[in-house]
Scaffold this active site. Structure first.
Site, mmCIF file in Angstrom:
data_model
loop_
_atom_site.group_PDB
_atom_site.id
_atom_site.type_symbol
_atom_site.label_atom_id
_atom_site.label_comp_id
_atom_site.label_asym_id
_atom_site.label_seq_id
_atom_site.Cartn_x
_atom_site.Cartn_y
_atom_site.Cartn_z
ATOM 1 N N ASP A 174 90.690 81.410 92.433
ATOM 2 C CA ASP A 174 91.067 81.799 91.072
ATOM 3 C C ASP A 174 90.500 80.765 90.111
ATOM 4 O O ASP A 174 90.185 79.638 90.509
ATOM 5 C CB ASP A 174 92.578 82.028 90.873
ATOM 6 N N HIS A 187 90.744 77.012 94.237
ATOM 7 C CA HIS A 187 91.583 77.127 93.030
ATOM 8 C C HIS A 187 90.936 76.211 91.994
ATOM 9 O O HIS A 187 91.096 74.986 92.048
ATOM 10 C CB HIS A 187 93.015 76.647 93.315
ATOM 11 N N GLU A 233 95.968 72.747 104.762
ATOM 12 C CA GLU A 233 96.211 71.567 103.917
ATOM 13 C C GLU A 233 96.723 70.351 104.686
ATOM 14 O O GLU A 233 97.693 69.719 104.286
ATOM 15 C CB GLU A 233 97.155 71.937 102.770
ATOM 16 N N GLU A 264 91.090 81.628 98.572
ATOM 17 C CA GLU A 264 92.162 81.771 97.573
ATOM 18 C C GLU A 264 91.616 81.612 96.161
ATOM 19 O O GLU A 264 92.246 81.011 95.290
ATOM 20 C CB GLU A 264 93.258 80.715 97.809
ATOM 21 N N ASN A 322 92.076 75.612 106.681
ATOM 22 C CA ASN A 322 92.027 76.030 105.278
ATOM 23 C C ASN A 322 92.554 74.919 104.359
ATOM 24 O O ASN A 322 93.589 74.309 104.655
ATOM 25 C CB ASN A 322 92.926 77.277 105.138
HETATM 26 O O1 G3I Z 1 111.685 83.099 97.752
HETATM 27 C C1 G3I Z 1 112.259 82.376 96.648
HETATM 28 C C2 G3I Z 1 113.318 83.185 95.996
HETATM 29 O O2 G3I Z 1 114.355 83.385 96.909
HETATM 30 C C3 G3I Z 1 113.813 82.437 94.748
HETATM 31 O O3 G3I Z 1 114.727 83.213 94.061
HETATM 32 C C4 G3I Z 1 112.624 82.147 93.809
HETATM 33 C C5 G3I Z 1 113.046 81.324 92.601
HETATM 34 O O4 G3I Z 1 111.988 80.529 92.131
HETATM 35 O O5 G3I Z 1 111.697 81.403 94.537
HETATM 36 C C6 G3I Z 1 111.157 82.092 95.654
HETATM 37 O O6 G3I Z 1 110.257 81.264 96.269
HETATM 38 C C7 G3I Z 1 109.002 81.121 95.634
HETATM 39 C C8 G3I Z 1 107.931 81.518 96.631
HETATM 40 O O7 G3I Z 1 106.658 81.281 96.067
HETATM 41 C C9 G3I Z 1 108.015 82.970 97.051
HETATM 42 O O8 G3I Z 1 107.719 83.801 96.009
HETATM 43 C C10 G3I Z 1 108.828 79.667 95.234
HETATM 44 O O9 G3I Z 1 109.733 79.329 94.203
HETATM 45 C C11 G3I Z 1 107.421 79.408 94.771
HETATM 46 O O10 G3I Z 1 107.218 78.016 94.607
HETATM 47 C C12 G3I Z 1 106.436 79.910 95.804
HETATM 48 O O11 G3I Z 1 105.138 79.695 95.305
HETATM 49 C C13 G3I Z 1 104.087 79.940 96.212
HETATM 50 C C14 G3I Z 1 103.401 78.635 96.571
HETATM 51 O O12 G3I Z 1 102.297 78.919 97.406
HETATM 52 C C15 G3I Z 1 104.339 77.684 97.303
HETATM 53 O O13 G3I Z 1 103.698 76.497 97.575
HETATM 54 C C16 G3I Z 1 103.098 80.864 95.509
HETATM 55 O O14 G3I Z 1 103.708 82.136 95.303
HETATM 56 C C17 G3I Z 1 101.844 81.021 96.350
HETATM 57 O O15 G3I Z 1 100.865 81.674 95.606
HETATM 58 C C18 G3I Z 1 101.321 79.641 96.735
HETATM 59 O O16 G3I Z 1 100.210 79.835 97.570
HETATM 60 C C19 G3I Z 1 99.542 78.642 97.992
HETATM 61 C C20 G3I Z 1 98.968 78.920 99.358
HETATM 62 O O17 G3I Z 1 99.982 79.353 100.225
HETATM 63 C C21 G3I Z 1 98.263 77.683 99.910
HETATM 64 N N1 G3I Z 1 97.284 77.196 98.983
HETATM 65 C C22 G3I Z 1 97.734 76.963 97.630
HETATM 66 C C23 G3I Z 1 98.378 78.225 97.078
HETATM 67 C C24 G3I Z 1 98.774 78.033 95.642
HETATM 68 O O18 G3I Z 1 99.771 77.057 95.546
#
Ligand code: G3I
Length: 347
Positions: free
Chosen positions: A262, A231, A154, A260, A195
């Site tokens: 969906d 996505h 990105e 990725e 990517n």
């Molecule tokens: O690790 C913390 C945890 O300590 C805390 O308690 C919790 C409370 O919300 O948050 C946790 O972090 C989360 C993290 O995922 C790990 O699970 C974040 O809030 C959450 O925002 C984060 O979301 C991820 C997102 O990337 C971040 O930008 C999604 O799971 C993940 O599916 C998403 O994946 C991205 C790809 O990497 C890149 N392309 C887009 C894709 C979708 O956004």
């Protein structure tokens, strides 16, 4: 007697509709025959999920490649400047290798999910050193095990310019080529890709990305492929534009990955919504299978239960091919039909 027969037939057909445990061939087995990888993003610490055994059973039955959804990102793997934590990522890799799956690493350079220690003022030379150390340490750790890396993720804005990130603002655009060069040095065998999202069809963002990669290739930067995240929503994409876009990137000599995928649809989906979603999945698979540059199609998860979508897009849900109870959805069967058809047509 007749009634008993009908009841049994009905029961069997219901269980075959709601489960793949009725002797149906798995997606991965069909994909193997087609010669394509089919994969998913592997949930955080999936071994601790309350339904871990169901989750892993479906994952290893249906897929032959995985990407850790979050646990190879900087904040997980590099929590302090002088400390790496590979324990979570190693479990994903171990699961994949034990089940004869490839691992797609995600991601070496991104602007999200960075550790707190990075949010300070760096000089260009300092940040280059930090980045080099990270890439070389991580790629070396997984050398020979992670076969594909999202090296840069990105880096392009939605309007088609360089995204203003910590990397771009401190280092300048050369952070991109440096990242690929360091990754290649650390594991010469790994496939290195760029990517991004919203670059699936021809638009200002994909045009900029195309030009960027073209120049990297012309300058002999070691980039092997491009990842289209995919996505998308219930409106699908412009399929002709998608087909042409795949072709122009393939013509650069790149391998192509759908990384990725969906297809989000409004909450409380109707049967029609699920059918429409199935058609979109099928069409994307169909177009991908037409182009020999496409190596793998990966979904961002596989059960709706653990998708990132409802937490991110208000009003949307159900983006994947298994429902919350691990029942295959119409999209699952639609993908399968497309893959099967490819076998009968000959690859
Ligand atoms: O690790 C913390 C945890 O300590 C805390 O308690 C919790 C409370 O919300 O948050 C946790 O972090 C989360 C993290 O995922 C790990 O699970 C974040 O809030 C959450 O925002 C984060 O979301 C991820 C997102 O990337 C971040 O930008 C999604 O799971 C993940 O599916 C998403 O994946 C991205 C790809 O990497 C890149 N392309 C887009 C894709 C979708 O956004």
């Amino acid at each position: 007697m007749k009634r008993l027969f009908i009841m049994t037939a009905l029961l069997l057909s219901v269980s075959c509709f709601t489960s793949t445990e009725c002797g149906e061939e798995s997606l991965r087995s069909i994909a193997d025959k087609v010669g394509i990888y089919i994969g998913y993003a592997s949930a955080n610490s999936f071994w601790f999920l309350p339904d871990a055994s169901k989750y892993t059973e479906v994952a290893k039955r249906e897929f032959n490649i995985l990407t850790p959804e979050n646990q190879m990102k900087w904040d997980s793997i590099h929590p302090e400047r002088d400390r790496y934590n590979f324990s979570y990522a190693d479990r994903h890799v171990q699961f994949a290798l034990e089940n004869n799956m490839l691992v797609h690493g995600h991601t070496l350079v991104w602007h999200n999910q960075l550790p707190f220690w990075l949010s300070t003022q760096w000089t260009k030379d300092e940040l280059l050193k930090v980045l080099e150390d990270h890439i070389k340490t991580v790629v070396s750790h997984f050398k020979g095990k992670v076969k594909i890396w999202d090296v840069v993720n990105e880096a392009v804005s939605d309007t088609g310019t360089y995204r203003q990130t910590i990397w771009y603002k401190t280092i300048g655009p050369e952070y991109i080529e440096k990242a690929f060069i360091w990754a290649r040095e650390a594991d010469p065998e790994a496939i290195l890709i760029y990517n991004d999202y919203n670059i699936e069809t021809i638009n200002p963002k994909s045009n900029f990305t195309y030009q960027l990669i073209k120049e990297l290739k012309e300058n002999d930067v070691p980039i092997d492929g491009v990842g289209f995240q995919m996505h998308i929503d219930i409106n699908g994409v412009n399929y002709e534009s998608f087909r042409n876009n795949l072709k122009r990137f393939a013509d650069l000599g790149l391998k192509i990955y759908i990384t990725e995928m969906d297809v989000r649809i409004p909450k409380n989906a109707t049967h029609q919504d699920l059918q429409k979603q199935a058609e979109i999945y099928a069409k994307i698979f169909e177009i991908c299978l037409e182009n020999p540059a496409v190596q793998a199609i990966q979904l961002w998860g596989f059960t709706d239960k653990y998708s990132w979508v409802p937490g991110f897009f208000t009003g949307y849900d159900h983006p994947l091919i298994f429902d919350r109870d691990y029942n295959p959805k119409p999209a699952y069967f639609a993908i399968k039909e497309v893959l099967k058809k490819r076998i009968t047509q000959g690859n």
